[in-house]
Design a protein around this motif. Structure first.
Motif, PDB file in Angstrom:
ATOM      1  N   MET A   1      -8.539 105.027  32.513  1.00 13.28           N
ATOM      2  CA  MET A   1      -8.970 106.272  31.332  1.00 13.28           C
ATOM      3  C   MET A   1      -8.679 106.988  32.483  1.00 13.28           C
ATOM      4  O   MET A   1     -10.076 106.538  33.993  1.00 13.28           O
ATOM      5  N   ARG A   2      -8.864 108.593  32.391  1.00 12.80           N
ATOM      6  CA  ARG A   2      -8.808 109.036  33.540  1.00 12.80           C
ATOM      7  C   ARG A   2      -9.880 110.060  33.438  1.00 12.80           C
ATOM      8  O   ARG A   2      -9.148 110.848  32.422  1.00 12.80           O
ATOM      9  N   ALA A   3     -10.848 110.520  34.248  1.00 10.94           N
ATOM     10  CA  ALA A   3     -11.995 111.871  33.721  1.00 10.94           C
ATOM     11  C   ALA A   3     -11.905 112.477  34.807  1.00 10.94           C
ATOM     12  O   ALA A   3     -12.183 111.663  35.890  1.00 10.94           O
ATOM     13  N   LYS A   4     -11.871 114.001  34.891  1.00 13.38           N
ATOM     14  CA  LYS A   4     -12.479 115.036  35.375  1.00 13.38           C
ATOM     15  C   LYS A   4     -13.102 115.608  35.480  1.00 13.38           C
ATOM     16  O   LYS A   4     -13.202 116.270  34.605  1.00 13.38           O
ATOM     17  N   LEU A   5     -14.228 116.527  36.815  1.00  6.53           N
ATOM     18  CA  LEU A   5     -14.746 117.245  36.030  1.00  6.53           C
ATOM     19  C   LEU A   5     -15.659 118.362  37.316  1.00  6.53           C
ATOM     20  O   LEU A   5     -15.670 117.503  38.217  1.00  6.53           O
ATOM     21  N   THR A   6     -15.333 119.205  37.594  1.00  8.72           N
ATOM     22  CA  THR A   6     -15.556 120.257  38.294  1.00  8.72           C
ATOM     23  C   THR A   6     -16.795 120.501  37.698  1.00  8.72           C
ATOM     24  O   THR A   6     -16.455 121.688  36.601  1.00  8.72           O
ATOM     25  N   LYS A   7     -17.812 121.403  39.180  1.00 11.52           N
ATOM     26  CA  LYS A   7     -19.196 121.911  37.579  1.00 11.52           C
ATOM     27  C   LYS A   7     -19.405 122.691  39.545  1.00 11.52           C
ATOM     28  O   LYS A   7     -19.500 122.026  40.456  1.00 11.52           O
ATOM     29  N   ARG A   8     -19.949 123.935  39.563  1.00 13.69           N
ATOM     30  CA  ARG A   8     -20.561 124.222  40.519  1.00 13.69           C
ATOM     31  C   ARG A   8     -22.227 124.441  40.416  1.00 13.69           C
ATOM     32  O   ARG A   8     -22.694 124.806  39.120  1.00 13.69           O
ATOM     33  N   ILE A   9     -23.206 124.188  41.419  1.00 14.77           N
ATOM     34  CA  ILE A   9     -23.903 123.761  41.184  1.00 14.77           C
ATOM     35  C   ILE A   9     -25.071 124.586  42.290  1.00 14.77           C
ATOM     36  O   ILE A   9     -23.921 125.142  43.480  1.00 14.77           O
ATOM     37  N   ASN A  10     -25.813 125.241  42.306  1.00 16.55           N
ATOM     38  CA  ASN A  10     -26.402 126.591  42.962  1.00 16.55           C
ATOM     39  C   ASN A  10     -27.273 125.285  44.258  1.00 16.55           C
ATOM     40  O   ASN A  10     -28.855 125.441  44.037  1.00 16.55           O
ATOM     41  N   ALA A  11     -26.660 124.878  44.864  1.00 17.66           N
ATOM     42  CA  ALA A  11     -27.730 124.342  46.822  1.00 17.66           C
ATOM     43  C   ALA A  11     -25.952 124.260  47.467  1.00 17.66           C
ATOM     44  O   ALA A  11     -25.061 124.353  47.044  1.00 17.66           O
ATOM     45  N   THR A  12     -26.480 124.383  48.786  1.00 19.70           N
ATOM     46  CA  THR A  12     -25.637 123.934  49.822  1.00 19.70           C
ATOM     47  C   THR A  12     -24.918 122.422  49.607  1.00 19.70           C
ATOM     48  O   THR A  12     -25.269 121.695  49.146  1.00 19.70           O
ATOM     49  N   ALA A  13     -23.689 122.526  50.224  1.00 17.22           N
ATOM     50  CA  ALA A  13     -23.269 121.851  50.334  1.00 17.22           C
ATOM     51  C   ALA A  13     -23.889 120.215  51.358  1.00 17.22           C
ATOM     52  O   ALA A  13     -23.920 119.046  50.954  1.00 17.22           O
ATOM     53  N   GLU A  14     -24.827 120.921  52.731  1.00 19.33           N
ATOM     54  CA  GLU A  14     -25.674 120.419  52.688  1.00 19.33           C
ATOM     55  C   GLU A  14     -26.257 119.185  51.861  1.00 19.33           C
ATOM     56  O   GLU A  14     -26.584 118.281  52.321  1.00 19.33           O
ATOM     57  N   ASP A  15     -26.522 120.247  51.530  1.00 18.04           N
ATOM     58  CA  ASP A  15     -28.456 119.631  50.220  1.00 18.04           C
ATOM     59  C   ASP A  15     -27.372 118.308  49.586  1.00 18.04           C
ATOM     60  O   ASP A  15     -28.375 117.466  48.866  1.00 18.04           O
ATOM     61  N   ALA A  16     -26.515 118.836  48.774  1.00 17.46           N
ATOM     62  CA  ALA A  16     -25.683 117.920  47.533  1.00 17.46           C
ATOM     63  C   ALA A  16     -24.948 116.839  49.006  1.00 17.46           C
ATOM     64  O   ALA A  16     -25.580 115.616  48.498  1.00 17.46           O
ATOM     65  N   TRP A  17     -24.913 116.755  49.932  1.00 16.81           N
ATOM     66  CA  TRP A  17     -24.340 115.905  50.734  1.00 16.81           C
ATOM     67  C   TRP A  17     -25.231 115.309  50.833  1.00 16.81           C
ATOM     68  O   TRP A  17     -25.062 113.405  50.573  1.00 16.81           O
TER      69      TRP A  17
END
Length: 167
Positions: A1-17
């Protein structure tokens, strides 16, 4: 089973990383994880391994198999609750100014033959997408406030208040 979701969050990529890269700290923002003890000596990088213990008393082991520094982490999933047998997941970060598109891709192996395949399509795939979406909402909330959104969607001021305990 494959699933994929993309969502924009209001945070920098550095903070998310930084949040995703704290391998033992996912309990701080993942709504269903109450503890995430490390099973390896290292807290980051290829080979880092943790057990995610969920609110329903089940757990899964996640191991980092590949890192694209600051952009993606690849995971293997093992010791999963039934009907899952295991699988892989990739978390990708794409900077968008002060926001970040986070994409979570999962390839889950299910047991139980044809019944497992039907359950995967009808029940598990929609549930997993909903859970990933709430996890990303909780990540955004955590990066802004230090808090956590629990598995019922309630925002808390701190992850401990949401029922999590440190790893």
């Amino acid at each position: 089973m494959r699933a994929k979701l993309t969502k924009r969050i209001n945070a920098t990529a550095e903070d998310a990383w930084a949040a995703f890269n704290d391998w033992g700290g996912i309990w701080r923002f993942q709504p269903w994880v109450v503890r995430s003890p490390l099973l390896s000596q290292n807290n980051e990088g290829v080979g880092a391994k943790r057990r995610c213990e969920f609110v329903d008393k089940t757990s899964i082991v996640e191991t980092i198999t590949k890192i694209e520094d600051g952009r993606a982490v690849h995971l293997s999933l093992s010791e999963a609750p039934k009907p899952m047998k295991g699988g892989t997941s990739v978390i990708r970060l794409s900077p968008r100014g002060n926001a970040t598109d986070v994409t979570v891709e999962m390839d889950i192996q299910l047991g139980m033959g044809p019944l497992g395949a039907i359950m995967g399509t009808l029940m598990m795939k929609p549930m997993m997408k909903k859970r990933v979406s709430l996890m990303l909402d909780s990540l955004e909330h955590h990066l802004k406030t230090g808090g956590k959104i629990d598995s019922k969607g309630v925002k808390h001021a701190s992850p401990v208040a949401a029922g999590a305990v440190p790893a």
